[in-house]
Design a protein around this motif. Structure first.
Motif, mmCIF file in Angstrom:
data_model
loop_
_atom_site.group_PDB
_atom_site.id
_atom_site.type_symbol
_atom_site.label_atom_id
_atom_site.label_comp_id
_atom_site.label_asym_id
_atom_site.label_seq_id
_atom_site.Cartn_x
_atom_site.Cartn_y
_atom_site.Cartn_z
ATOM 1 N N ASP A 297 -53.793 17.770 -27.560
ATOM 2 C CA ASP A 297 -53.934 19.141 -27.053
ATOM 3 C C ASP A 297 -52.824 19.468 -26.058
ATOM 4 O OD1 ASP A 297 -56.216 19.382 -28.603
ATOM 5 O OD2 ASP A 297 -57.603 19.118 -26.905
ATOM 6 N N GLU A 298 -52.496 18.525 -25.206
ATOM 7 C CA GLU A 298 -51.440 18.716 -24.208
ATOM 8 C C GLU A 298 -50.083 18.909 -24.887
ATOM 9 O OE1 GLU A 298 -49.962 19.140 -20.315
ATOM 10 O OE2 GLU A 298 -52.038 19.071 -21.016
ATOM 11 N N ILE A 299 -49.818 18.130 -25.908
ATOM 12 C CA ILE A 299 -48.560 18.265 -26.657
ATOM 13 C C ILE A 299 -48.495 19.639 -27.322
ATOM 14 C CG2 ILE A 299 -47.271 17.410 -28.654
ATOM 15 C CD1 ILE A 299 -48.404 14.586 -27.886
ATOM 16 N N ALA A 300 -49.582 20.052 -27.952
ATOM 17 C CA ALA A 300 -49.617 21.360 -28.612
ATOM 18 C C ALA A 300 -49.403 22.484 -27.597
ATOM 19 C CB ALA A 300 -50.942 21.544 -29.340
ATOM 20 N N PHE A 301 -50.027 22.372 -26.445
ATOM 21 C CA PHE A 301 -49.859 23.371 -25.388
ATOM 22 C C PHE A 301 -48.403 23.444 -24.948
ATOM 23 C CE2 PHE A 301 -49.598 24.353 -20.845
ATOM 24 C CZ PHE A 301 -50.144 25.628 -20.833
ATOM 25 N N HIS A 302 -47.783 22.288 -24.761
ATOM 26 C CA HIS A 302 -46.386 22.234 -24.329
ATOM 27 C C HIS A 302 -45.482 22.941 -25.338
ATOM 28 C CE1 HIS A 302 -42.684 20.727 -22.593
ATOM 29 N NE2 HIS A 302 -42.342 20.279 -23.782
ATOM 30 N N PHE A 303 -45.668 22.675 -26.627
ATOM 31 C CA PHE A 303 -44.831 23.299 -27.640
ATOM 32 C C PHE A 303 -45.082 24.798 -27.748
ATOM 33 C CE2 PHE A 303 -44.042 18.939 -29.016
ATOM 34 C CZ PHE A 303 -42.656 19.008 -29.133
ATOM 35 N N ARG A 304 -46.325 25.215 -27.579
ATOM 36 C CA ARG A 304 -46.604 26.657 -27.577
ATOM 37 C C ARG A 304 -45.873 27.332 -26.421
ATOM 38 N NH1 ARG A 304 -51.828 25.086 -28.950
ATOM 39 N NH2 ARG A 304 -52.500 25.258 -26.788
ATOM 40 N N GLU A 305 -45.917 26.716 -25.245
ATOM 41 C CA GLU A 305 -45.235 27.266 -24.076
ATOM 42 C C GLU A 305 -43.722 27.327 -24.306
ATOM 43 O OE1 GLU A 305 -46.537 28.429 -20.982
ATOM 44 O OE2 GLU A 305 -48.305 28.499 -22.269
ATOM 45 N N CYS A 306 -43.160 26.273 -24.880
ATOM 46 C CA CYS A 306 -41.719 26.257 -25.164
ATOM 47 C C CYS A 306 -41.354 27.351 -26.149
ATOM 48 C CB CYS A 306 -41.295 24.895 -25.713
ATOM 49 S SG CYS A 306 -41.300 23.596 -24.482
ATOM 50 N N ASN A 307 -42.156 27.528 -27.176
ATOM 51 C CA ASN A 307 -41.894 28.558 -28.171
ATOM 52 C C ASN A 307 -41.986 29.950 -27.559
ATOM 53 O OD1 ASN A 307 -41.330 26.760 -30.221
ATOM 54 N ND2 ASN A 307 -43.432 26.736 -30.972
ATOM 55 N N LEU A 308 -42.929 30.161 -26.662
ATOM 56 C CA LEU A 308 -43.044 31.449 -25.992
ATOM 57 C C LEU A 308 -41.829 31.716 -25.118
ATOM 58 C CD1 LEU A 308 -46.824 31.559 -24.925
ATOM 59 C CD2 LEU A 308 -45.707 32.912 -26.702
ATOM 60 N N ASP A 309 -41.373 30.688 -24.408
ATOM 61 C CA ASP A 309 -40.189 30.823 -23.575
ATOM 62 C C ASP A 309 -38.962 31.153 -24.414
ATOM 63 O OD1 ASP A 309 -41.718 30.292 -21.344
ATOM 64 O OD2 ASP A 309 -41.075 28.195 -21.162
ATOM 65 N N MET A 310 -38.818 30.503 -25.542
ATOM 66 C CA MET A 310 -37.668 30.737 -26.415
ATOM 67 C C MET A 310 -37.736 32.151 -27.010
ATOM 68 S SD MET A 310 -37.300 26.993 -28.236
ATOM 69 C CE MET A 310 -36.133 27.561 -29.440
ATOM 70 N N ALA A 311 -38.910 32.602 -27.385
ATOM 71 C CA ALA A 311 -39.068 33.933 -27.959
ATOM 72 C C ALA A 311 -38.768 35.002 -26.918
ATOM 73 C CB ALA A 311 -40.469 34.109 -28.515
ATOM 74 N N ALA A 312 -39.155 34.757 -25.685
ATOM 75 C CA ALA A 312 -38.914 35.725 -24.614
ATOM 76 C C ALA A 312 -37.425 35.806 -24.254
ATOM 77 C CB ALA A 312 -39.724 35.355 -23.374
ATOM 78 N N ALA A 313 -36.709 34.716 -24.441
ATOM 79 C CA ALA A 313 -35.281 34.667 -24.108
ATOM 80 C C ALA A 313 -34.439 35.434 -25.132
ATOM 81 C CB ALA A 313 -34.813 33.227 -24.021
ATOM 82 N N ARG A 314 -34.981 35.710 -26.283
ATOM 83 C CA ARG A 314 -34.208 36.405 -27.333
ATOM 84 C C ARG A 314 -34.112 37.853 -27.084
ATOM 85 N NH1 ARG A 314 -36.050 33.321 -32.832
ATOM 86 N NH2 ARG A 314 -35.310 31.327 -32.175
#
Length: 58
Positions: free
Chosen positions: A41-58
């Motif tokens: 669950d922690e790994i999945a949360f981390h990747f979701r957060e990273c993906n959100l950060d990357m999407a926001a940076a675009r």
């Protein structure tokens, strides 16, 4: 990711206890499985957060 290390340490501790405590082996293995799920669950949360950060940076 520090939290993931802590979770994995708890999982390892439970698996070690299962090896040493034959009377409560199933209990300790069940606890280890719970910690393993927390780690996933922690790994999945981390990747979701990273993906959100990357999407926001675009």
């Amino acid at each position: 990711m520090k939290r993931l290390v802590e979770i994995r340490n708890q999982e390892f501790f439970c698996r070690e206890r299962a090896l040493r405590d034959s009377e409560r082996k199933n209990f300790w293995l069940a606890k280890a499985a719970e910690w393993e799920q927390c780690a996933l669950d922690e790994i999945a949360f981390h990747f979701r957060e990273c993906n959100l950060d990357m999407a926001a940076a675009r």
